[in-house]
Write an enzyme that holds these catalytic residues in place. Sequence first.
Site, PDB file in Angstrom:
ATOM      1  N   ASP A   1       0.873  -1.179   0.000  1.00 24.88           N
ATOM      2  CA  ASP A   1       0.000   0.000   0.000  1.00 24.88           C
ATOM      3  C   ASP A   1       0.910   1.228   0.000  1.00 24.88           C
ATOM      4  OD1 ASP A   1       0.928   0.285   2.588  1.00 24.88           O
ATOM      5  OD2 ASP A   1      -1.048   0.256   3.547  1.00 24.88           O
ATOM      6  N   HIS A   2       0.331   2.398   0.264  1.00 23.95           N
ATOM      7  CA  HIS A   2       1.116   3.641   0.252  1.00 23.95           C
ATOM      8  C   HIS A   2       2.214   3.625   1.317  1.00 23.95           C
ATOM      9  CE1 HIS A   2      -2.289   3.929   2.956  1.00 23.95           C
ATOM     10  NE2 HIS A   2      -1.600   4.820   3.671  1.00 23.95           N
TER      11      HIS A   2
ATOM     12  N   CYS B   1       3.100  -3.248   4.034  1.00 24.49           N
ATOM     13  CA  CYS B   1       2.242  -2.131   4.433  1.00 24.49           C
ATOM     14  C   CYS B   1       2.942  -1.469   5.617  1.00 24.49           C
ATOM     15  CB  CYS B   1       0.803  -2.568   4.721  1.00 24.49           C
ATOM     16  SG  CYS B   1       0.570  -3.633   6.154  1.00 24.49           S
ATOM     17  N   GLY B   2       2.251  -0.618   6.359  1.00 27.25           N
ATOM     18  CA  GLY B   2       2.932   0.101   7.430  1.00 27.25           C
ATOM     19  C   GLY B   2       3.489  -0.836   8.492  1.00 27.25           C
ATOM     20  N   THR B   3       2.647  -1.770   8.933  1.00 26.45           N
ATOM     21  CA  THR B   3       3.051  -2.715   9.978  1.00 26.45           C
ATOM     22  C   THR B   3       3.291  -4.132   9.457  1.00 26.45           C
ATOM     23  OG1 THR B   3       0.753  -3.295  10.354  1.00 26.45           O
ATOM     24  CG2 THR B   3       1.660  -1.502  11.723  1.00 26.45           C
ATOM     25  N   GLY B   4       2.847  -4.420   8.253  1.00 28.98           N
ATOM     26  CA  GLY B   4       2.847  -5.786   7.727  1.00 28.98           C
ATOM     27  C   GLY B   4       1.575  -6.535   8.090  1.00 28.98           C
TER      28      GLY B   4
ATOM     29  N   HIS C   1      10.588 -23.358   8.843  1.00 31.31           N
ATOM     30  CA  HIS C   1       9.573 -24.087   9.620  1.00 31.31           C
ATOM     31  C   HIS C   1       8.168 -23.971   9.036  1.00 31.31           C
ATOM     32  CE1 HIS C   1      11.974 -24.269  13.676  1.00 31.31           C
ATOM     33  NE2 HIS C   1      12.648 -24.745  12.637  1.00 31.31           N
ATOM     34  N   ASN C   2       7.859 -22.851   8.402  1.00 33.25           N
ATOM     35  CA  ASN C   2       6.474 -22.602   7.956  1.00 33.25           C
ATOM     36  C   ASN C   2       6.306 -22.684   6.444  1.00 33.25           C
ATOM     37  OD1 ASN C   2       6.992 -20.092  10.283  1.00 33.25           O
ATOM     38  ND2 ASN C   2       5.642 -21.808  10.767  1.00 33.25           N
TER      39      ASN C   2
ATOM     40  N   ARG D   1       6.988   0.773   7.773  1.00 28.51           N
ATOM     41  CA  ARG D   1       7.234   1.957   8.595  1.00 28.51           C
ATOM     42  C   ARG D   1       8.117   1.668   9.798  1.00 28.51           C
ATOM     43  NH1 ARG D   1       1.064   4.378   8.320  1.00 28.51           N
ATOM     44  NH2 ARG D   1       1.428   5.726   6.516  1.00 28.51           N
TER      45      ARG D   1
ATOM     46  N   ARG E   1       9.031 -32.791  10.553  1.00 32.26           N
ATOM     47  CA  ARG E   1       7.907 -32.582  11.475  1.00 32.26           C
ATOM     48  C   ARG E   1       7.053 -31.376  11.084  1.00 32.26           C
ATOM     49  NH1 ARG E   1      12.327 -30.149  13.710  1.00 32.26           N
ATOM     50  NH2 ARG E   1      12.045 -28.233  14.919  1.00 32.26           N
ATOM     51  N   HIS E   2       7.612 -30.479  10.295  1.00 29.21           N
ATOM     52  CA  HIS E   2       6.863 -29.277   9.920  1.00 29.21           C
ATOM     53  C   HIS E   2       5.850 -29.530   8.801  1.00 29.21           C
ATOM     54  CE1 HIS E   2       9.482 -27.076  12.546  1.00 29.21           C
ATOM     55  NE2 HIS E   2      10.544 -27.544  11.907  1.00 29.21           N
TER      56      HIS E   2
ATOM     57  N   ARG F   1       2.336 -30.019  10.127  1.00 24.94           N
ATOM     58  CA  ARG F   1       1.839 -28.778  10.735  1.00 24.94           C
ATOM     59  C   ARG F   1       1.331 -27.821   9.669  1.00 24.94           C
ATOM     60  NH1 ARG F   1       6.956 -28.409  14.984  1.00 24.94           N
ATOM     61  NH2 ARG F   1       6.413 -30.337  16.052  1.00 24.94           N
TER      62      ARG F   1
HETATM   63  C1  RB5 Z   1      -1.790   2.706   6.593  1.00 29.71           C
HETATM   64  O1  RB5 Z   1      -1.878   3.904   7.260  1.00 29.71           O
HETATM   65  C2  RB5 Z   1      -1.604   1.559   7.569  1.00 29.71           C
HETATM   66  O2  RB5 Z   1      -2.714   1.442   8.406  1.00 29.71           O
HETATM   67  C3  RB5 Z   1      -1.346   0.279   6.823  1.00 29.71           C
HETATM   68  O3  RB5 Z   1      -0.238   0.438   5.997  1.00 29.71           O
HETATM   69  C4  RB5 Z   1      -1.056  -0.955   7.652  1.00 29.71           C
HETATM   70  O4  RB5 Z   1      -0.059  -0.716   8.597  1.00 29.71           O
HETATM   71  C5  RB5 Z   1      -2.218  -1.665   8.194  1.00 29.71           C
HETATM   72  O5  RB5 Z   1      -2.106  -2.750   8.763  1.00 29.71           O
END
Ligand code: RB5
Length: 146
Positions: free
Chosen positions: A8-9, A65-68, A98-99, A109, A132-133, A136
Amino acid sequence: MKIGLASDHAGYALKEHLRQWLDAKNIPYIDYGTGSPESVNYAVYGHRLAAAVESGEADKGIAICGTGNGIGMTLNKHRDIRAAVCWNEETARLARAHNDANILALPGRLITAEDAERMVETFLRTAFEGGRHEERIRTIPIPTSN
Ligand code: RB5
Protein backbone atom coordinates in the site's frame (compact mmCIF):
# COMPACT_ATOMS: atom_id res chain seq x y z
CA MET A 1 12.24 -17.81 -9.52
CA LYS A 2 9.89 -14.88 -10.09
CA ILE A 3 8.99 -12.65 -7.15
CA GLY A 4 5.64 -10.87 -6.79
CA LEU A 5 5.69 -7.49 -5.07
CA ALA A 6 2.77 -5.61 -3.52
CA SER A 7 2.32 -2.74 -1.09
CA ASP A 8 0.00 0.00 0.00
CA HIS A 9 1.12 3.64 0.25
CA ALA A 10 2.90 3.00 3.57
CA GLY A 11 5.04 0.35 1.90
CA TYR A 12 5.47 2.08 -1.43
CA ALA A 13 8.90 3.64 -0.77
CA LEU A 14 10.31 0.35 0.48
CA LYS A 15 8.80 -1.54 -2.47
CA GLU A 16 10.51 0.92 -4.84
CA HIS A 17 13.79 0.39 -3.01
CA LEU A 18 13.43 -3.39 -3.26
CA ARG A 19 12.66 -3.15 -6.98
CA GLN A 20 16.05 -1.51 -7.51
CA TRP A 21 17.70 -4.05 -5.23
CA LEU A 22 16.16 -6.96 -7.17
CA ASP A 23 17.15 -5.33 -10.47
CA ALA A 24 20.76 -5.08 -9.27
CA LYS A 25 20.69 -8.80 -8.42
CA ASN A 26 18.99 -9.78 -11.69
CA ILE A 27 16.11 -11.35 -9.78
CA PRO A 28 12.92 -11.19 -11.89
CA TYR A 29 9.80 -9.74 -10.32
CA ILE A 30 6.26 -8.63 -11.13
CA ASP A 31 4.99 -5.51 -9.37
CA TYR A 32 1.29 -5.75 -8.48
CA GLY A 33 1.18 -2.18 -7.15
CA THR A 34 0.52 0.23 -5.67
CA GLY A 35 2.14 2.60 -8.12
CA SER A 36 2.39 5.81 -6.09
CA PRO A 37 2.49 7.10 -2.49
CA GLU A 38 -1.18 8.10 -2.69
CA SER A 39 -3.32 6.57 0.08
CA VAL A 40 -4.84 3.21 -0.92
CA ASN A 41 -6.33 0.08 0.66
CA TYR A 42 -3.72 -2.62 1.33
CA ALA A 43 -6.36 -5.34 0.83
CA VAL A 44 -6.62 -4.61 -2.91
CA TYR A 45 -2.92 -5.24 -3.45
CA GLY A 46 -2.74 -8.11 -1.02
CA HIS A 47 -5.47 -9.99 -2.90
CA ARG A 48 -3.72 -9.35 -6.22
CA LEU A 49 -0.43 -10.72 -4.95
CA ALA A 50 -2.10 -13.72 -3.28
CA ALA A 51 -3.88 -14.63 -6.53
CA ALA A 52 -0.60 -14.40 -8.44
CA VAL A 53 1.22 -16.71 -6.03
CA GLU A 54 -1.70 -19.16 -5.89
CA SER A 55 -1.85 -19.34 -9.68
CA GLY A 56 1.92 -19.78 -10.04
CA GLU A 57 2.38 -16.51 -11.91
CA ALA A 58 4.77 -15.59 -9.08
CA ASP A 59 6.74 -18.18 -7.13
CA LYS A 60 7.10 -16.17 -3.93
CA GLY A 61 5.92 -12.78 -2.76
CA ILE A 62 7.02 -9.74 -0.83
CA ALA A 63 4.18 -7.68 0.64
CA ILE A 64 4.57 -4.39 2.49
CA CYS A 65 2.24 -2.13 4.43
CA GLY A 66 2.93 0.10 7.43
CA THR A 67 3.05 -2.72 9.98
CA GLY A 68 2.85 -5.79 7.73
CA ASN A 69 -0.33 -6.76 9.56
CA GLY A 70 -3.12 -5.52 7.31
CA ILE A 71 -1.63 -6.91 4.13
CA GLY A 72 -0.59 -10.09 5.98
CA MET A 73 -4.14 -10.65 7.23
CA THR A 74 -5.44 -10.18 3.70
CA LEU A 75 -2.95 -12.62 2.19
CA ASN A 76 -3.66 -15.31 4.74
CA LYS A 77 -7.35 -15.39 3.79
CA HIS A 78 -6.20 -17.28 0.69
CA ARG A 79 -6.06 -21.02 1.22
CA ASP A 80 -2.66 -21.70 -0.35
CA ILE A 81 -0.94 -18.62 1.00
CA ARG A 82 1.31 -18.72 4.02
CA ALA A 83 2.31 -15.11 4.60
CA ALA A 84 4.65 -14.36 7.48
CA VAL A 85 4.99 -10.93 9.05
CA CYS A 86 8.71 -10.68 9.81
CA TRP A 87 10.80 -8.02 11.50
CA ASN A 88 14.36 -9.38 11.43
CA GLU A 89 16.50 -11.98 9.67
CA GLU A 90 15.72 -14.76 12.12
CA THR A 91 11.95 -14.46 11.75
CA ALA A 92 12.41 -14.44 7.96
CA ARG A 93 14.62 -17.54 8.13
CA LEU A 94 12.22 -19.47 10.37
CA ALA A 95 9.24 -18.44 8.24
CA ARG A 96 10.82 -20.41 5.40
CA ALA A 97 12.53 -23.22 7.36
CA HIS A 98 9.57 -24.09 9.62
CA ASN A 99 6.47 -22.60 7.96
CA ASP A 100 7.34 -22.84 4.24
CA ALA A 101 6.03 -19.28 3.97
CA ASN A 102 5.44 -18.25 0.38
CA ILE A 103 5.03 -14.54 1.09
CA LEU A 104 7.21 -12.32 3.26
CA ALA A 105 5.13 -9.51 4.79
CA LEU A 106 7.18 -6.53 5.93
CA PRO A 107 6.40 -3.55 8.21
CA GLY A 108 7.52 -0.73 5.94
CA ARG A 109 7.23 1.96 8.59
CA LEU A 110 9.17 0.05 11.23
CA ILE A 111 12.28 -1.27 9.48
CA THR A 112 15.12 0.21 7.44
CA ALA A 113 15.78 -0.53 3.78
CA GLU A 114 18.91 -2.43 4.86
CA ASP A 115 16.88 -4.55 7.29
CA ALA A 116 14.49 -5.36 4.44
CA GLU A 117 17.31 -6.33 2.07
CA ARG A 118 18.74 -8.74 4.63
CA MET A 119 15.33 -10.26 5.32
CA VAL A 120 14.51 -10.70 1.63
CA GLU A 121 17.89 -12.27 0.95
CA THR A 122 17.43 -14.72 3.83
CA PHE A 123 13.83 -15.46 2.87
CA LEU A 124 14.77 -16.25 -0.73
CA ARG A 125 17.73 -18.49 0.05
CA THR A 126 16.27 -20.51 2.94
CA ALA A 127 14.71 -23.88 2.13
CA PHE A 128 11.78 -25.49 3.95
CA GLU A 129 13.08 -28.10 6.40
CA GLY A 130 10.10 -30.41 5.95
CA GLY A 131 10.04 -33.33 8.41
CA ARG A 132 7.91 -32.58 11.48
CA HIS A 133 6.86 -29.28 9.92
CA GLU A 134 5.12 -30.96 6.94
CA GLU A 135 2.10 -32.11 8.91
CA ARG A 136 1.84 -28.78 10.74
CA ILE A 137 1.66 -26.67 7.61
CA ARG A 138 -0.59 -29.23 5.90
CA THR A 139 -3.19 -28.73 8.63
CA ILE A 140 -3.19 -24.92 8.67
CA PRO A 141 -6.08 -24.51 6.17
CA ILE A 142 -9.60 -24.89 7.61
CA PRO A 143 -10.78 -28.32 6.43
CA THR A 144 -13.49 -28.31 3.78
CA SER A 145 -16.64 -30.33 4.56
CA ASN A 146 -16.58 -32.46 1.40
C1 RB5 B 1 -1.79 2.71 6.59
O1 RB5 B 1 -1.88 3.90 7.26
C2 RB5 B 1 -1.60 1.56 7.57
O2 RB5 B 1 -2.71 1.44 8.41
C3 RB5 B 1 -1.35 0.28 6.82
O3 RB5 B 1 -0.24 0.44 6.00
C4 RB5 B 1 -1.06 -0.95 7.65
O4 RB5 B 1 -0.06 -0.72 8.60
C5 RB5 B 1 -2.22 -1.66 8.19
O5 RB5 B 1 -2.11 -2.75 8.76
